[in-house]
Every structure is written in structure tokens, then in C-alpha cells.
Design a protein around this motif. Sequence first.
Motif, PDB file in Angstrom:
ATOM      1  N   TYR A 209      60.393  46.088  58.546  1.00 50.45           N
ATOM      2  CA  TYR A 209      59.896  46.000  57.176  1.00 50.45           C
ATOM      3  C   TYR A 209      58.418  45.640  57.185  1.00 50.45           C
ATOM      4  O   TYR A 209      57.975  44.814  57.954  1.00 50.45           O
ATOM      5  CB  TYR A 209      60.691  44.977  56.379  1.00 50.45           C
ATOM      6  N   LYS A 210      57.658  46.288  56.312  1.00 54.99           N
ATOM      7  CA  LYS A 210      56.211  46.090  56.220  1.00 54.99           C
ATOM      8  C   LYS A 210      55.884  45.150  55.051  1.00 54.99           C
ATOM      9  O   LYS A 210      55.603  45.592  53.949  1.00 54.99           O
ATOM     10  CB  LYS A 210      55.500  47.423  55.988  1.00 54.99           C
TER      11      LYS A 210
ATOM     12  N   ILE B 263      57.441  43.338  52.886  1.00 54.11           N
ATOM     13  CA  ILE B 263      58.126  43.614  51.620  1.00 54.11           C
ATOM     14  C   ILE B 263      58.003  42.436  50.655  1.00 54.11           C
ATOM     15  O   ILE B 263      57.716  42.626  49.476  1.00 54.11           O
ATOM     16  CB  ILE B 263      59.609  43.970  51.855  1.00 54.11           C
TER      17      ILE B 263
ATOM     18  N   ILE C 170      65.794  40.600  54.993  1.00 51.75           N
ATOM     19  CA  ILE C 170      64.414  41.095  55.018  1.00 51.75           C
ATOM     20  C   ILE C 170      63.558  40.190  55.898  1.00 51.75           C
ATOM     21  O   ILE C 170      62.778  40.664  56.728  1.00 51.75           O
ATOM     22  CB  ILE C 170      63.841  41.189  53.588  1.00 51.75           C
TER      23      ILE C 170
ATOM     24  N   ASN D  86      64.302  40.795  59.522  1.00 51.36           N
ATOM     25  CA  ASN D  86      64.196  42.196  59.940  1.00 51.36           C
ATOM     26  C   ASN D  86      65.553  42.811  60.273  1.00 51.36           C
ATOM     27  O   ASN D  86      65.670  43.599  61.202  1.00 51.36           O
ATOM     28  CB  ASN D  86      63.240  42.351  61.108  1.00 51.36           C
TER      29      ASN D  86
ATOM     30  N   LEU E 221      66.735  48.782  48.986  1.00 53.28           N
ATOM     31  CA  LEU E 221      65.430  49.316  49.357  1.00 53.28           C
ATOM     32  C   LEU E 221      64.860  50.181  48.232  1.00 53.28           C
ATOM     33  O   LEU E 221      63.665  50.117  47.918  1.00 53.28           O
ATOM     34  CB  LEU E 221      65.540  50.101  50.660  1.00 53.28           C
TER      35      LEU E 221
ATOM     36  N   SER F  23      61.452  49.527  46.100  1.00 58.85           N
ATOM     37  CA  SER F  23      60.476  50.598  45.934  1.00 58.85           C
ATOM     38  C   SER F  23      60.085  50.753  44.464  1.00 58.85           C
ATOM     39  O   SER F  23      58.905  50.901  44.135  1.00 58.85           O
ATOM     40  CB  SER F  23      61.049  51.908  46.480  1.00 58.85           C
TER      41      SER F  23
ATOM     42  N   LEU G 177      57.156  50.866  52.822  1.00 55.22           N
ATOM     43  CA  LEU G 177      57.876  49.608  52.944  1.00 55.22           C
ATOM     44  C   LEU G 177      58.534  49.410  54.293  1.00 55.22           C
ATOM     45  O   LEU G 177      58.806  48.274  54.690  1.00 55.22           O
ATOM     46  CB  LEU G 177      58.947  49.516  51.844  1.00 55.22           C
ATOM     47  N   VAL G 178      58.833  50.500  54.978  1.00 58.71           N
ATOM     48  CA  VAL G 178      59.514  50.398  56.271  1.00 58.71           C
ATOM     49  C   VAL G 178      58.784  51.237  57.321  1.00 58.71           C
ATOM     50  O   VAL G 178      58.043  52.159  56.991  1.00 58.71           O
ATOM     51  CB  VAL G 178      60.984  50.868  56.206  1.00 58.71           C
TER      52      VAL G 178
END
Length: 64
Positions: free
Chosen positions: A4-5, A7, A35, A38, A46, A50, A60-61
Motif C-alpha cells: 500500500y502506498k 493510504i 493496511i 500491509n 480498496l 479510491s 494506492l497500491v
Amino acid sequence: MIVYKDILAKLSEAGYNTTIIRKDKILSESTLTKIRNNEPIRLDSLELISKLTSEPIENLVEFK
């Protein structure tokens, strides 16, 4: 593996910090924990993230 980036940071920037998320029951506590760790979350969660962040899922991922 899915990573996950940031989130939670992106949700916070969109006005949804973890306190609001918990209070308004936007996401479950277990989803927030997954989250942070990870771990995989459901696609509908998700998709909701978004929509809330106005970010496409690919922002996001990351797939590693």
C-alpha cells in the motif's frame, strides 16, 4: 505481493483521519490494521478508499 502506498496519509489529506474513519464506521478497525501491516484487504474496501481519496487504485497500491 501488494504494497500500500501511504493510504492512511491520502485518506487524511482527503479529510478522513483514522478518528473520523472509526467514528463514522467508514472502514472497520481490522481493515485499518491490515493496511498498517500491509496485509491484504477486500477489493470493495480498496474501491471505497479510491472513491474517498479521488485516487485511482493504481495510485494506492503497488505490485511487487
